[in-house]
Design an enzyme around this catalytic site. Sequence first.
Site, PDB file in Angstrom:
ATOM      1  N   GLY A  96       0.838  -1.193   0.000  1.00  0.00           N
ATOM      2  CA  GLY A  96       0.000   0.000   0.000  1.00  0.00           C
ATOM      3  C   GLY A  96       0.874   1.244   0.000  1.00  0.00           C
ATOM      4  O   GLY A  96       2.010   1.222   0.474  1.00  0.00           O
ATOM      5  N   GLN A 156       3.316   9.876   0.684  1.00  0.00           N
ATOM      6  CA  GLN A 156       4.586   9.154   0.876  1.00  0.00           C
ATOM      7  C   GLN A 156       5.564   9.400  -0.263  1.00  0.00           C
ATOM      8  O   GLN A 156       6.752   9.129  -0.138  1.00  0.00           O
ATOM      9  CB  GLN A 156       4.337   7.652   1.049  1.00  0.00           C
ATOM     10  CG  GLN A 156       3.641   7.308   2.368  1.00  0.00           C
ATOM     11  CD  GLN A 156       3.411   5.825   2.506  1.00  0.00           C
ATOM     12  OE1 GLN A 156       2.427   5.312   2.026  1.00  0.00           O
ATOM     13  NE2 GLN A 156       4.345   5.135   3.151  1.00  0.00           N
ATOM     14  N   CYS A 176       5.565  -0.188   7.264  1.00  0.00           N
ATOM     15  CA  CYS A 176       5.279   0.968   6.412  1.00  0.00           C
ATOM     16  C   CYS A 176       6.533   1.330   5.641  1.00  0.00           C
ATOM     17  O   CYS A 176       7.628   1.342   6.206  1.00  0.00           O
ATOM     18  CB  CYS A 176       4.854   2.144   7.302  1.00  0.00           C
ATOM     19  SG  CYS A 176       4.480   3.632   6.374  1.00  0.00           S
ATOM     20  N   LEU A 177       6.373   1.638   4.352  1.00  0.00           N
ATOM     21  CA  LEU A 177       7.537   1.977   3.537  1.00  0.00           C
ATOM     22  C   LEU A 177       8.208   3.260   4.032  1.00  0.00           C
ATOM     23  O   LEU A 177       9.377   3.489   3.749  1.00  0.00           O
ATOM     24  CB  LEU A 177       7.132   2.127   2.068  1.00  0.00           C
ATOM     25  CG  LEU A 177       6.636   0.824   1.405  1.00  0.00           C
ATOM     26  CD1 LEU A 177       6.165   1.099  -0.011  1.00  0.00           C
ATOM     27  CD2 LEU A 177       7.721  -0.236   1.429  1.00  0.00           C
ATOM     28  N   HIS A 206      -4.744   1.912   7.364  1.00  0.00           N
ATOM     29  CA  HIS A 206      -3.345   2.350   7.522  1.00  0.00           C
ATOM     30  C   HIS A 206      -3.030   3.460   6.517  1.00  0.00           C
ATOM     31  O   HIS A 206      -2.472   4.497   6.874  1.00  0.00           O
ATOM     32  CB  HIS A 206      -2.419   1.140   7.320  1.00  0.00           C
ATOM     33  CG  HIS A 206      -0.955   1.467   7.245  1.00  0.00           C
ATOM     34  ND1 HIS A 206      -0.026   0.961   8.124  1.00  0.00           N
ATOM     35  CD2 HIS A 206      -0.251   2.246   6.379  1.00  0.00           C
ATOM     36  CE1 HIS A 206       1.175   1.427   7.808  1.00  0.00           C
ATOM     37  NE2 HIS A 206       1.072   2.208   6.748  1.00  0.00           N
ATOM     38  N   GLU A 207      -3.428   3.240   5.258  1.00  0.00           N
ATOM     39  CA  GLU A 207      -3.134   4.241   4.217  1.00  0.00           C
ATOM     40  C   GLU A 207      -3.922   5.521   4.458  1.00  0.00           C
ATOM     41  O   GLU A 207      -3.434   6.627   4.222  1.00  0.00           O
ATOM     42  CB  GLU A 207      -3.434   3.688   2.822  1.00  0.00           C
ATOM     43  CG  GLU A 207      -2.655   2.443   2.423  1.00  0.00           C
ATOM     44  CD  GLU A 207      -1.168   2.549   2.681  1.00  0.00           C
ATOM     45  OE1 GLU A 207      -0.606   3.661   2.587  1.00  0.00           O
ATOM     46  OE2 GLU A 207      -0.559   1.519   3.016  1.00  0.00           O
ATOM     47  N   HIS A 246      -2.318   7.957   6.671  1.00  0.00           N
ATOM     48  CA  HIS A 246      -1.300   8.804   6.033  1.00  0.00           C
ATOM     49  C   HIS A 246      -1.906  10.120   5.544  1.00  0.00           C
ATOM     50  O   HIS A 246      -1.248  11.160   5.545  1.00  0.00           O
ATOM     51  CB  HIS A 246      -0.662   8.088   4.836  1.00  0.00           C
ATOM     52  CG  HIS A 246       0.398   7.095   5.203  1.00  0.00           C
ATOM     53  ND1 HIS A 246       1.571   7.453   5.806  1.00  0.00           N
ATOM     54  CD2 HIS A 246       0.450   5.750   5.048  1.00  0.00           C
ATOM     55  CE1 HIS A 246       2.313   6.361   5.998  1.00  0.00           C
ATOM     56  NE2 HIS A 246       1.652   5.303   5.547  1.00  0.00           N
TER      57      HIS A 246
HETATM   58 NI    NI Z   1       2.399   3.349   5.558  1.00  0.00          NI
END
Ligand code: NI
Length: 192
Positions: free
Chosen positions: A48, A53, A117-118, A159-160, A163
Amino acid sequence: MAIREILEVPDPRLKTVSVPVEPDEFNDELKKLVEDMFETMYDAPGIGLAAIQVGVPKRVLVIDLQPEDPDADPVECDHDHGDGAHTHPATKNDPRVFINPVIIEPAEELSTYQEGCLSVPDIFADVDRPATCKVKYQDLDGNHHEENLEGLLATCLQHEMDHLEGILFIDHLSRLKRGMALKKLKKLRQAA
Ligand code: NI
Protein backbone atom coordinates in the site's frame (compact mmCIF):
# COMPACT_ATOMS: atom_id res chain seq x y z
CA MET A 1 6.10 5.50 -15.47
CA ALA A 2 8.70 6.40 -12.93
CA ILE A 3 9.79 5.28 -9.51
CA ARG A 4 9.50 8.17 -7.08
CA GLU A 5 11.39 8.74 -3.85
CA ILE A 6 9.57 7.48 -0.77
CA LEU A 7 9.66 9.89 2.17
CA GLU A 8 10.80 8.34 5.45
CA VAL A 9 10.46 9.36 9.10
CA PRO A 10 11.20 11.90 10.42
CA ASP A 11 10.45 13.83 7.19
CA PRO A 12 7.96 16.53 8.34
CA ARG A 13 6.00 16.26 5.06
CA LEU A 14 4.64 12.90 6.32
CA LYS A 15 2.65 14.92 8.91
CA THR A 16 0.80 16.85 6.19
CA VAL A 17 -3.00 16.58 6.05
CA SER A 18 -3.68 15.77 2.38
CA VAL A 19 -6.28 17.68 0.35
CA PRO A 20 -9.10 16.16 -1.72
CA VAL A 21 -8.73 15.59 -5.47
CA GLU A 22 -11.06 18.21 -6.98
CA PRO A 23 -13.57 17.32 -9.75
CA ASP A 24 -11.42 19.03 -12.44
CA GLU A 25 -8.30 17.12 -11.35
CA PHE A 26 -9.36 13.66 -12.63
CA ASN A 27 -6.99 14.06 -15.55
CA ASP A 28 -3.81 12.65 -17.10
CA GLU A 29 -1.70 14.12 -14.32
CA LEU A 30 -3.66 12.09 -11.75
CA LYS A 31 -3.32 8.94 -13.89
CA LYS A 32 0.43 9.52 -14.11
CA LEU A 33 0.66 9.98 -10.33
CA VAL A 34 -1.21 6.70 -9.74
CA GLU A 35 0.95 4.81 -12.29
CA ASP A 36 4.08 6.11 -10.60
CA MET A 37 2.72 5.20 -7.17
CA PHE A 38 2.10 1.59 -8.28
CA GLU A 39 5.55 1.33 -9.81
CA THR A 40 7.14 2.79 -6.68
CA MET A 41 5.13 0.45 -4.42
CA TYR A 42 5.92 -2.70 -6.44
CA ASP A 43 9.58 -1.75 -6.57
CA ALA A 44 9.87 -1.18 -2.80
CA PRO A 45 8.11 -3.70 -2.43
CA GLY A 46 5.01 -2.89 -0.41
CA ILE A 47 1.26 -3.57 -0.44
CA GLY A 48 0.00 0.00 0.00
CA LEU A 49 1.10 3.57 -0.64
CA ALA A 50 -0.43 7.01 -0.02
CA ALA A 51 0.43 9.93 -2.32
CA ILE A 52 1.97 11.92 0.54
CA GLN A 53 4.59 9.15 0.88
CA VAL A 54 5.94 10.32 -2.49
CA GLY A 55 5.51 13.96 -1.43
CA VAL A 56 2.13 14.67 -3.07
CA PRO A 57 -0.41 15.89 -0.48
CA LYS A 58 -3.52 14.57 -2.27
CA ARG A 59 -6.11 12.08 -0.99
CA VAL A 60 -4.96 9.23 -3.26
CA LEU A 61 -4.12 5.65 -2.19
CA VAL A 62 -2.96 2.58 -4.06
CA ILE A 63 -3.14 -0.94 -2.62
CA ASP A 64 -2.20 -4.36 -4.01
CA LEU A 65 -2.34 -7.24 -1.56
CA GLN A 66 -1.05 -9.61 -4.24
CA PRO A 67 2.14 -8.13 -5.62
CA GLU A 68 3.88 -10.35 -8.17
CA ASP A 69 6.42 -12.66 -6.61
CA PRO A 70 9.60 -12.15 -8.66
CA ASP A 71 10.94 -15.52 -7.42
CA ALA A 72 7.88 -17.55 -8.47
CA ASP A 73 8.17 -19.64 -11.64
CA PRO A 74 6.08 -18.25 -14.51
CA VAL A 75 3.18 -20.39 -15.65
CA GLU A 76 2.37 -21.57 -19.17
CA CYS A 77 -0.55 -19.52 -20.57
CA ASP A 78 -3.55 -21.59 -21.72
CA HIS A 79 -5.11 -18.83 -23.83
CA ASP A 80 -4.36 -18.04 -27.42
CA HIS A 81 -3.71 -14.30 -27.71
CA GLY A 82 -2.44 -14.86 -31.23
CA ASP A 83 1.17 -14.58 -30.13
CA GLY A 84 1.98 -18.28 -29.71
CA ALA A 85 3.07 -20.11 -26.58
CA HIS A 86 4.04 -17.81 -23.74
CA THR A 87 4.10 -17.59 -19.95
CA HIS A 88 2.61 -15.28 -17.33
CA PRO A 89 3.83 -14.42 -13.81
CA ALA A 90 2.61 -17.07 -11.32
CA THR A 91 0.89 -14.54 -9.12
CA LYS A 92 -1.63 -12.08 -10.41
CA ASN A 93 -1.60 -8.46 -9.37
CA ASP A 94 -4.75 -6.97 -7.88
CA PRO A 95 -4.17 -3.21 -8.12
CA ARG A 96 -6.71 -1.04 -6.27
CA VAL A 97 -6.99 2.75 -6.40
CA PHE A 98 -8.91 4.77 -3.78
CA ILE A 99 -9.36 8.50 -4.39
CA ASN A 100 -10.93 10.74 -1.72
CA PRO A 101 -11.73 7.70 0.47
CA VAL A 102 -14.03 8.12 3.47
CA ILE A 103 -14.79 5.43 6.03
CA ILE A 104 -18.49 5.49 6.85
CA GLU A 105 -19.07 2.39 8.97
CA PRO A 106 -16.12 1.14 10.97
CA ALA A 107 -16.90 -2.06 12.92
CA GLU A 108 -16.67 -2.03 16.70
CA GLU A 109 -14.91 -5.35 16.58
CA LEU A 110 -11.14 -4.94 16.32
CA SER A 111 -8.53 -7.07 14.65
CA THR A 112 -4.79 -7.00 15.11
CA TYR A 113 -2.21 -7.15 12.35
CA GLN A 114 1.51 -6.77 12.46
CA GLU A 115 1.99 -3.63 10.38
CA GLY A 116 4.93 -2.11 8.61
CA CYS A 117 5.28 0.97 6.41
CA LEU A 118 7.54 1.98 3.54
CA SER A 119 8.05 5.31 5.34
CA VAL A 120 9.18 3.52 8.53
CA PRO A 121 11.49 0.90 6.98
CA ASP A 122 12.26 -2.37 8.77
CA ILE A 123 10.00 -1.65 11.74
CA PHE A 124 6.98 -3.88 12.43
CA ALA A 125 4.45 -3.72 15.26
CA ASP A 126 0.98 -5.00 16.15
CA VAL A 127 -1.79 -2.42 15.64
CA ASP A 128 -5.51 -2.82 16.54
CA ARG A 129 -8.03 -1.43 14.07
CA PRO A 130 -11.72 -1.99 13.26
CA ALA A 131 -11.92 -5.45 11.67
CA THR A 132 -14.24 -4.37 8.87
CA CYS A 133 -15.33 -1.06 7.41
CA LYS A 134 -17.43 0.44 4.67
CA VAL A 135 -15.55 2.89 2.46
CA LYS A 136 -16.78 5.49 -0.02
CA TYR A 137 -14.26 6.49 -2.66
CA GLN A 138 -13.79 7.64 -6.24
CA ASP A 139 -11.99 5.82 -9.04
CA LEU A 140 -9.57 7.33 -11.57
CA ASP A 141 -12.49 8.53 -13.72
CA GLY A 142 -14.13 10.27 -10.77
CA ASN A 143 -16.94 7.70 -10.42
CA HIS A 144 -18.22 7.12 -6.89
CA HIS A 145 -18.16 3.69 -5.24
CA GLU A 146 -19.06 2.12 -1.91
CA GLU A 147 -17.51 -1.10 -0.71
CA ASN A 148 -17.41 -3.26 2.41
CA LEU A 149 -13.89 -4.24 3.30
CA GLU A 150 -12.62 -6.95 5.63
CA GLY A 151 -9.43 -8.71 6.59
CA LEU A 152 -6.08 -7.39 5.44
CA LEU A 153 -7.69 -5.05 2.88
CA ALA A 154 -9.68 -3.29 5.65
CA THR A 155 -6.53 -2.93 7.75
CA CYS A 156 -4.38 -1.77 4.84
CA LEU A 157 -6.93 0.83 3.74
CA GLN A 158 -7.15 2.24 7.28
CA HIS A 159 -3.34 2.35 7.52
CA GLU A 160 -3.13 4.24 4.22
CA MET A 161 -6.00 6.58 5.19
CA ASP A 162 -4.06 7.49 8.34
CA HIS A 163 -1.30 8.80 6.03
CA LEU A 164 -3.83 11.27 4.57
CA GLU A 165 -4.20 12.74 8.08
CA GLY A 166 -0.45 12.80 8.68
CA ILE A 167 -0.58 9.77 10.99
CA LEU A 168 1.86 6.84 10.91
CA PHE A 169 1.19 3.34 12.30
CA ILE A 170 3.81 3.93 15.00
CA ASP A 171 1.62 6.81 16.26
CA HIS A 172 -0.84 4.10 17.39
CA LEU A 173 1.79 2.57 19.69
CA SER A 174 2.46 3.55 23.28
CA ARG A 175 5.07 6.27 23.75
CA LEU A 176 7.50 3.67 25.06
CA LYS A 177 7.03 1.31 22.10
CA ARG A 178 7.19 4.16 19.59
CA GLY A 179 10.40 5.40 21.17
CA MET A 180 11.87 1.90 20.96
CA ALA A 181 10.84 1.56 17.31
CA LEU A 182 12.44 4.89 16.34
CA LYS A 183 15.60 4.02 18.25
CA LYS A 184 15.82 0.70 16.40
CA LEU A 185 15.34 2.48 13.06
CA LYS A 186 18.15 4.92 13.93
CA LYS A 187 20.46 2.01 14.78
CA LEU A 188 19.60 0.17 11.56
CA ARG A 189 20.34 3.32 9.54
CA GLN A 190 23.68 3.83 11.28
CA ALA A 191 24.61 0.21 10.54
CA ALA A 192 23.64 0.52 6.87
NI1 NI B 1 2.40 3.35 5.56
